[in-house]
Scaffold this active site. Structure first.
Site, PDB file in Angstrom:
ATOM      1  N   GLU A 104       2.684  17.316  35.193  1.00 43.35           N
ATOM      2  CA  GLU A 104       2.287  16.514  36.362  1.00 43.35           C
ATOM      3  C   GLU A 104       2.680  15.062  36.162  1.00 43.35           C
ATOM      4  O   GLU A 104       2.353  14.496  35.110  1.00 43.35           O
ATOM      5  CB  GLU A 104       0.773  16.647  36.585  1.00 43.35           C
ATOM      6  CG  GLU A 104       0.408  18.058  37.008  1.00 43.35           C
ATOM      7  CD  GLU A 104      -1.056  18.239  37.393  1.00 43.35           C
ATOM      8  OE1 GLU A 104      -1.841  17.260  37.299  1.00 43.35           O
ATOM      9  OE2 GLU A 104      -1.417  19.353  37.777  1.00 43.35           O
TER      10      GLU A 104
ATOM     11  N   VAL B  23      -5.695  26.115  42.231  1.00 44.16           N
ATOM     12  CA  VAL B  23      -6.350  24.802  42.181  1.00 44.16           C
ATOM     13  C   VAL B  23      -6.927  24.614  40.770  1.00 44.16           C
ATOM     14  O   VAL B  23      -7.738  23.738  40.535  1.00 44.16           O
ATOM     15  CB  VAL B  23      -7.473  24.709  43.250  1.00 44.16           C
ATOM     16  CG1 VAL B  23      -7.994  23.291  43.408  1.00 44.16           C
ATOM     17  CG2 VAL B  23      -6.981  25.185  44.593  1.00 44.16           C
ATOM     18  N   ALA B  24      -6.506  25.479  39.823  1.00 37.41           N
ATOM     19  CA  ALA B  24      -7.081  25.402  38.467  1.00 37.41           C
ATOM     20  C   ALA B  24      -6.199  24.524  37.578  1.00 37.41           C
ATOM     21  O   ALA B  24      -6.396  23.301  37.519  1.00 37.41           O
ATOM     22  CB  ALA B  24      -7.251  26.801  37.897  1.00 37.41           C
ATOM     23  N   ARG B  25      -5.222  25.120  36.942  1.00 39.52           N
ATOM     24  CA  ARG B  25      -4.278  24.373  36.119  1.00 39.52           C
ATOM     25  C   ARG B  25      -2.906  25.010  36.245  1.00 39.52           C
ATOM     26  O   ARG B  25      -2.777  26.250  36.225  1.00 39.52           O
ATOM     27  CB  ARG B  25      -4.704  24.402  34.638  1.00 39.52           C
ATOM     28  CG  ARG B  25      -5.824  23.433  34.289  1.00 39.52           C
ATOM     29  CD  ARG B  25      -5.378  21.973  34.426  1.00 39.52           C
ATOM     30  NE  ARG B  25      -6.444  21.020  34.215  1.00 39.52           N
ATOM     31  CZ  ARG B  25      -7.249  20.532  35.166  1.00 39.52           C
ATOM     32  NH1 ARG B  25      -7.109  20.923  36.424  1.00 39.52           N
ATOM     33  NH2 ARG B  25      -8.165  19.642  34.880  1.00 39.52           N
TER      34      ARG B  25
ATOM     35  N   HIS C  32      -2.390  17.432  42.946  1.00 40.09           N
ATOM     36  CA  HIS C  32      -3.653  17.521  42.191  1.00 40.09           C
ATOM     37  C   HIS C  32      -4.776  16.772  42.914  1.00 40.09           C
ATOM     38  O   HIS C  32      -5.352  15.803  42.395  1.00 40.09           O
ATOM     39  CB  HIS C  32      -3.461  16.978  40.769  1.00 40.09           C
ATOM     40  CG  HIS C  32      -4.486  17.504  39.803  1.00 40.09           C
ATOM     41  ND1 HIS C  32      -4.222  17.750  38.477  1.00 40.09           N
ATOM     42  CD2 HIS C  32      -5.795  17.838  39.972  1.00 40.09           C
ATOM     43  CE1 HIS C  32      -5.313  18.198  37.868  1.00 40.09           C
ATOM     44  NE2 HIS C  32      -6.285  18.253  38.769  1.00 40.09           N
TER      45      HIS C  32
ATOM     46  N   GLY D  13      -7.539  18.377  44.184  1.00 41.54           N
ATOM     47  CA  GLY D  13      -8.755  19.194  44.261  1.00 41.54           C
ATOM     48  C   GLY D  13     -10.047  18.398  44.191  1.00 41.54           C
ATOM     49  O   GLY D  13     -10.998  18.645  44.932  1.00 41.54           O
TER      50      GLY D  13
ATOM     51  N   VAL E 176     -16.370  26.731  40.423  1.00 42.85           N
ATOM     52  CA  VAL E 176     -15.481  26.607  41.575  1.00 42.85           C
ATOM     53  C   VAL E 176     -15.218  27.982  42.181  1.00 42.85           C
ATOM     54  O   VAL E 176     -15.314  28.175  43.407  1.00 42.85           O
ATOM     55  CB  VAL E 176     -14.148  25.921  41.187  1.00 42.85           C
ATOM     56  CG1 VAL E 176     -13.226  25.828  42.391  1.00 42.85           C
ATOM     57  CG2 VAL E 176     -14.399  24.528  40.602  1.00 42.85           C
TER      58      VAL E 176
ATOM     59  N   ASP F  15     -13.461  38.076  35.973  1.00 43.35           N
ATOM     60  CA  ASP F  15     -13.896  37.075  34.991  1.00 43.35           C
ATOM     61  C   ASP F  15     -14.574  37.830  33.863  1.00 43.35           C
ATOM     62  O   ASP F  15     -15.652  38.394  34.037  1.00 43.35           O
ATOM     63  CB  ASP F  15     -14.881  36.085  35.651  1.00 43.35           C
ATOM     64  CG  ASP F  15     -15.239  34.925  34.719  1.00 43.35           C
ATOM     65  OD1 ASP F  15     -15.291  35.138  33.499  1.00 43.35           O
ATOM     66  OD2 ASP F  15     -15.466  33.817  35.236  1.00 43.35           O
TER      67      ASP F  15
ATOM     68  N   ASP G 173      -1.931  23.176  43.835  1.00 43.97           N
ATOM     69  CA  ASP G 173      -2.431  21.803  43.694  1.00 43.97           C
ATOM     70  C   ASP G 173      -2.127  21.266  42.305  1.00 43.97           C
ATOM     71  O   ASP G 173      -2.241  20.076  42.067  1.00 43.97           O
ATOM     72  CB  ASP G 173      -3.956  21.808  43.923  1.00 43.97           C
ATOM     73  CG  ASP G 173      -4.562  20.417  43.857  1.00 43.97           C
ATOM     74  OD1 ASP G 173      -3.990  19.496  44.494  1.00 43.97           O
ATOM     75  OD2 ASP G 173      -5.592  20.233  43.182  1.00 43.97           O
TER      76      ASP G 173
HETATM   77  N1  LIG Z   1      -7.566  20.850  41.019  1.00 40.15           N
HETATM   78  C1  LIG Z   1      -8.596  20.117  40.712  1.00 40.15           C
HETATM   79  O1  LIG Z   1      -8.650  18.939  41.046  1.00 40.15           O
HETATM   80  C2  LIG Z   1      -9.717  20.711  39.990  1.00 40.15           C
HETATM   81  C3  LIG Z   1      -9.487  21.709  39.096  1.00 40.15           C
HETATM   82  N2  LIG Z   1     -10.508  22.255  38.418  1.00 40.15           N
HETATM   83  C4  LIG Z   1     -10.192  23.310  37.481  1.00 40.15           C
HETATM   84  O2  LIG Z   1     -10.739  24.523  37.927  1.00 40.15           O
HETATM   85  C5  LIG Z   1     -11.046  25.345  36.802  1.00 40.15           C
HETATM   86  C6  LIG Z   1     -12.437  25.933  36.946  1.00 40.15           C
HETATM   87  O3  LIG Z   1     -13.403  24.910  36.986  1.00 40.15           O
HETATM   88  P1  LIG Z   1     -14.961  25.295  36.992  1.00 40.15           P
HETATM   89  O4  LIG Z   1     -15.179  26.398  37.926  1.00 40.15           O
HETATM   90  O5  LIG Z   1     -15.707  24.039  37.160  1.00 40.15           O
HETATM   91  O6  LIG Z   1     -15.118  25.810  35.505  1.00 40.15           O
HETATM   92  P2  LIG Z   1     -16.137  26.922  34.996  1.00 40.15           P
HETATM   93  O7  LIG Z   1     -16.157  26.790  33.526  1.00 40.15           O
HETATM   94  O8  LIG Z   1     -17.422  26.825  35.727  1.00 40.15           O
HETATM   95  O9  LIG Z   1     -15.445  28.296  35.385  1.00 40.15           O
HETATM   96  C7  LIG Z   1     -14.340  28.827  34.707  1.00 40.15           C
HETATM   97  C8  LIG Z   1     -14.524  30.323  34.684  1.00 40.15           C
HETATM   98  O10 LIG Z   1     -13.334  30.892  34.193  1.00 40.15           O
HETATM   99  C9  LIG Z   1     -13.717  32.031  33.444  1.00 40.15           C
HETATM  100  N3  LIG Z   1     -12.632  32.473  32.576  1.00 40.15           N
HETATM  101  C10 LIG Z   1     -12.355  32.060  31.316  1.00 40.15           C
HETATM  102  N4  LIG Z   1     -11.296  32.767  30.856  1.00 40.15           N
HETATM  103  C11 LIG Z   1     -10.937  33.630  31.828  1.00 40.15           C
HETATM  104  C12 LIG Z   1      -9.927  34.613  31.933  1.00 40.15           C
HETATM  105  N5  LIG Z   1      -9.066  34.850  30.935  1.00 40.15           N
HETATM  106  N6  LIG Z   1      -9.835  35.307  33.083  1.00 40.15           N
HETATM  107  C13 LIG Z   1     -10.698  35.069  34.098  1.00 40.15           C
HETATM  108  N7  LIG Z   1     -11.672  34.176  34.057  1.00 40.15           N
HETATM  109  C14 LIG Z   1     -11.785  33.439  32.927  1.00 40.15           C
HETATM  110  C15 LIG Z   1     -14.943  31.577  32.707  1.00 40.15           C
HETATM  111  O11 LIG Z   1     -15.718  32.679  32.292  1.00 40.15           O
HETATM  112  C16 LIG Z   1     -15.647  30.766  33.768  1.00 40.15           C
HETATM  113  O12 LIG Z   1     -16.582  31.562  34.478  1.00 40.15           O
HETATM  114  C17 LIG Z   1     -10.850  24.462  35.581  1.00 40.15           C
HETATM  115  O13 LIG Z   1      -9.568  24.708  35.032  1.00 40.15           O
HETATM  116  C18 LIG Z   1     -10.853  23.100  36.127  1.00 40.15           C
HETATM  117  O14 LIG Z   1     -10.152  22.209  35.336  1.00 40.15           O
HETATM  118  C19 LIG Z   1     -11.795  21.873  38.599  1.00 40.15           C
HETATM  119  C20 LIG Z   1     -12.087  20.867  39.468  1.00 40.15           C
HETATM  120  C21 LIG Z   1     -11.054  20.175  40.207  1.00 40.15           C
HETATM  121  O1  LIG Z   2     -11.926  18.153  37.183  1.00 41.72           O
HETATM  122  C1  LIG Z   2     -10.844  18.712  37.010  1.00 41.72           C
HETATM  123  O2  LIG Z   2     -10.648  19.621  36.210  1.00 41.72           O
HETATM  124  C2  LIG Z   2      -9.698  18.264  37.759  1.00 41.72           C
HETATM  125  O3  LIG Z   2      -8.666  18.869  37.685  1.00 41.72           O
HETATM  126  C3  LIG Z   2      -9.774  17.023  38.534  1.00 41.72           C
HETATM  127  O4  LIG Z   2      -8.794  16.194  38.021  1.00 41.72           O
HETATM  128  P1  LIG Z   2      -8.767  14.648  38.393  1.00 41.72           P
HETATM  129  O5  LIG Z   2     -10.001  14.046  37.832  1.00 41.72           O
HETATM  130  O6  LIG Z   2      -8.719  14.547  39.872  1.00 41.72           O
HETATM  131  O7  LIG Z   2      -7.538  14.124  37.729  1.00 41.72           O
END
Ligand SMILES: NC(=O)C1=CN([C@@H]2O[C@H](COP(=O)(O)OP(=O)(O)OC[C@H]3O[C@@H](n4cnc5c(N)ncnc54)[C@H](O)[C@@H]3O)[C@@H](O)[C@H]2O)C=CC1
Ligand SMILES: O=C(O)C(=O)COP(=O)(O)O
Length: 620
Positions: free
Chosen positions: A337, A306-308, A356, A358, A228, A247, A332
């Site tokens: 939640e 938009v992460a957690r 939430h 995203g 992301v 990162d 988000d």
């Molecule tokens: N709001 C939403 O609906 C959504 C939220 N997310 C959240 O977004 C986040 C990222 O998702 P992706 O990019 O798919 O995961 P990803 O695993 O591809 O990327 C996460 C990155 O964070 C890095 N990371 C780990 N620890 C770290 C630290 N202490 N400082 C900086 N970087 C660090 C990792 O090296 C990795 O490159 C996840 O928490 C996921 O749950 C993802 C999709 C939808």
């Molecule tokens: O994929 C993620 O990490 C998300 O945060 C998306 O959450 P959701 O499936 O929309 O409840």
């Protein structure tokens, strides 16, 4: 096909026999949705019973192969999949082709626990907490949890692993949606879109109040440069922003390719005008944005999350917003939640919030639904999932090569443990792999898991699979060491032999002890079939199908006939026989493969044969 078979063997609870599928002349497409398995075990990995109503050609093949190897075919009920949160129709349709699907949304924790013991798989999004209580309540039936999205912080992975439950996620299908939402929040926050909208809807026209800030030329710090984060970076560059990223684990060349500079945490937060969070919630990232962090940011910074929610200390953020250190935030995700109705953060006038959303686009939801349905179905069929979160991922080609060795490994474990005399207790297991290939390149994780399975399952009620093998071994105080030896043999095969040594134990079959005093068994794969090739210091050669009788006797004429007659009288078919001896007319070991299991009386008769000094019956 072979890879699928190996994976099935890895995942089913008591793989007492090789899965037959590699020998079926089926195309992978024709077999992919057929609910068939052939197994000696009473239940497959998922406790599935095989459908007896399926395609008769396949049934016949199963039966024929089953007869040849003494296997039984079992009819299976369709598995049950509980979908606990809204899932895209395309994914549901796939699941329904294969399983009974129970869509029950908004279950309370108690309701989830009450239902789960009737389910083979559970599909969730971020709204369901899959806790230890859920795994305990499943009583071992739950075999896969599918997270239709990325973050698996709502699943207790330790508890899943301990119970041998595979967790899979859908890591790619919502990446763009999340990145787009990040950009939407960035732009909406900078131009006060939601505040202005609310104001107009309340009848006002406040042009001066909602003057925004520009994005072009501003520095954006992307915290977490994964899937992301890098998509957000790409888009922000398109908006004319200067993008930096932090990162600790991201490769610098990937950042360079997008034109992003990787910097330290402190550098990122001290120079950024906007900070966008994209790291997972882990023990190290929990509340990584706190009072101390906010003290180091550039005054007037704007934050997007938009992460957690848990990566920000929300009380500290409210303080930073109140004193102007943080000018605005767009969120988000929240620690809890939905957040409490009176949440100061949500109600803050400089905060833009979404519930939430995203991953909530039509496209992303169809994508994750299909991605997770395929992963769950694969796991229900006993295949290793490419998106497994708590099991080693083994490339399909490696799995395919290792398939017969996976079966060999389990059988050697099973044989070795049955040779232990009661009360000895097993502590140390040494596995020696010999190969003509560079031993450093040998991936032994699945072999080790199968040896562990073979050793532990016959002596406990625990079922072991690739998910929980290492954990279970550790729990039982079993130390498994591995040694790889380079041997001058055919480099075409990944392995020449596998030896299993159990140290510091007594054996009920003294001849199984090597000169070093360890119970030692060795096996090889010949023409795709696992063979036992060494017991103690005796070379033997018996195909590891059915069961094995080992007898030690003085090498003299008539012994083979004697045991053959005893077995023949009971209509027990000998599949294989081999004699390993130290020298002519000296000590010898007879290894006899039998298709059926001899009854007590027959075994007693063999034992009473004067020529036999010791004997043991081993179930495979
Ligand atoms: N709001 C939403 O609906 C959504 C939220 N997310 C959240 O977004 C986040 C990222 O998702 P992706 O990019 O798919 O995961 P990803 O695993 O591809 O990327 C996460 C990155 O964070 C890095 N990371 C780990 N620890 C770290 C630290 N202490 N400082 C900086 N970087 C660090 C990792 O090296 C990795 O490159 C996840 O928490 C996921 O749950 C993802 C999709 C939808
Ligand atoms: O994929 C993620 O990490 C998300 O945060 C998306 O959450 P959701 O499936 O929309 O409840």
């Amino acid at each position: 096909m072979a890879a699928a078979a190996a994976a099935k063997a890895l995942l089913r609870p008591s793989a007492t026999t090789p899965d037959l599928s590699p020998r079926f002349p089926l195309s992978s497409s024709s077999s992919s949705y057929l609910p068939f398995r052939a197994s000696l075990s009473r239940s497959s990995f998922l406790g599935l019973r095989l459908a007896d109503s399926a395609n008769s050609k396949i049934s016949a093949l199963c039966r024929r192969s089953a007869r040849n190897t003494g296997l039984r075919i079992e009819a299976a009920a369709r598995p049950t999949v509980l979908v606990a949160e809204k899932l895209g129709e395309a994914g549901l349709a796939l699941l329904r082709e294969f399983a009974n699907v129970d869509c029950s949304y908004n279950l309370s924790p108690e309701e989830l626990c009450a239902k789960i013991s009737l389910c083979d798989a559970l599909v969730v999004r971020s709204g369901t907490k899959v806790t230890r209580e859920v795994f305990e309540a499943s009583k071992g039936r739950l075999k896969v949890v599918g997270r239709a999205g990325v973050g698996i912080d709502n699943v207790d992975l330790h508890a899943a692993t301990e119970s041998g439950c595979l967790v899979v996620n859908a890591p790619t299908a919502n990446t763009v949606a999340a990145a787009e939402h990040g950009i939407a929040l960035l732009a909406a926050m900078a131009r006060n879109v939601s505040q202005a909208d609310a104001s107009m809807k309340s009848g006002k026209w406040q042009r001066n109040k909602y003057v925004g800030v520009s994005l072009v030329g501003k520095t954006l710090a992307v915290m977490g440069f994964g899937k992301v984060g890098s998509e957000v970076a790409r888009r922000a560059k398109g908006l004319g922003m200067h993008v930096i990223a932090h990162d600790p684990y991201a490769p610098a060349d990937r950042a360079r390719a997008i034109g992003v500079e990787l910097v330290s945490f402190d550098q990122a937060i001290a120079t950024a005008d906007f900070i966008s969070l994209h790291m997972p919630l882990t023990p190290t990232t929990a509340k990584i944005f706190n009072d101390e962090t906010f003290a180091k940011v550039k005054k007037g910074v704007r934050i997007i999350n938009v992460a957690r929610g848990g990566v920000i200390d929300e009380d500290a953020l409210v303080r930073a917003l109140d004193n102007g250190i943080v000018a605005q935030a767009a969120l988000d995700v929240f620690t809890v939640e939905p957040p409490p109705k009176d949440s100061k953060l949500v109600m803050h006038e400089n905060v833009t919030v979404t519930p939430h959303l995203g991953a909530s686009t039509v496209e992303a939801q169809e994508g994750v639904a299909v991605e997770i349905a395929e992963a769950v179905i694969g796991a229900l069929k006993g295949e290793l999932a490419a998106t497994a979160v708590n099991a080693p991922m083994v490339p399909a080609e490696v799995l395919s090569e290792l398939a017969p060795y996976v079966i060999l490994a389990e059988k050697l474990g099973r044989l070795a443990v049955q040779l232990v005399a009661g009360g000895s207790g097993i502590k140390g297991v040494k596995v020696v792999y010999t190969s003509a290939r560079d031993p450093d390149h040998l991936d032994t994780r699945i072999l080790r898991a199968m040896i562990t399975k073979g050793i532990i399952e016959p002596i406990s009620s625990v079922f072991v699979n690739i998910v929980n093998a290492d954990y279970t071994a550790k729990q039982r105080g079993l130390r498994i060491s591995e040694e790889r030896i380079l041997r001058d043999s055919s480099p075409e095969a990944p392995l020449d032999s596998i030896q299993v040594h159990l140290s510091h134990v007594e054996s009920k079959f003294a001849s199984a002890l090597s000169d070093a005093g360890d119970i030692t068994v060795e096996g090889k794969v010949k023409d795709g079939i696992p063979h036992l090739t060494l017991v103690g210091s005796f070379s033997v050669d018996v195909s590891l199908e059915g069961n094995v009788i080992l007898c030690r006797n003085v090498d003299q004429p008539g012994n083979i006939g004697r045991v053959g007659r005893i077995l023949g009288e009971k209509n027990i078919n000998i599949s294989f026989m081999s004699v390993g001896r130290t020298a002519p007319r000296k000590q010898a070991i007879m290894a006899i493969g039998v298709d059926e299991e001899p009854d007590k009386e027959t075994l007693q008769k063999i034992g009473e044969t004067p020529a036999f000094e010791e004997f043991v019956f081993l179930k495979l």
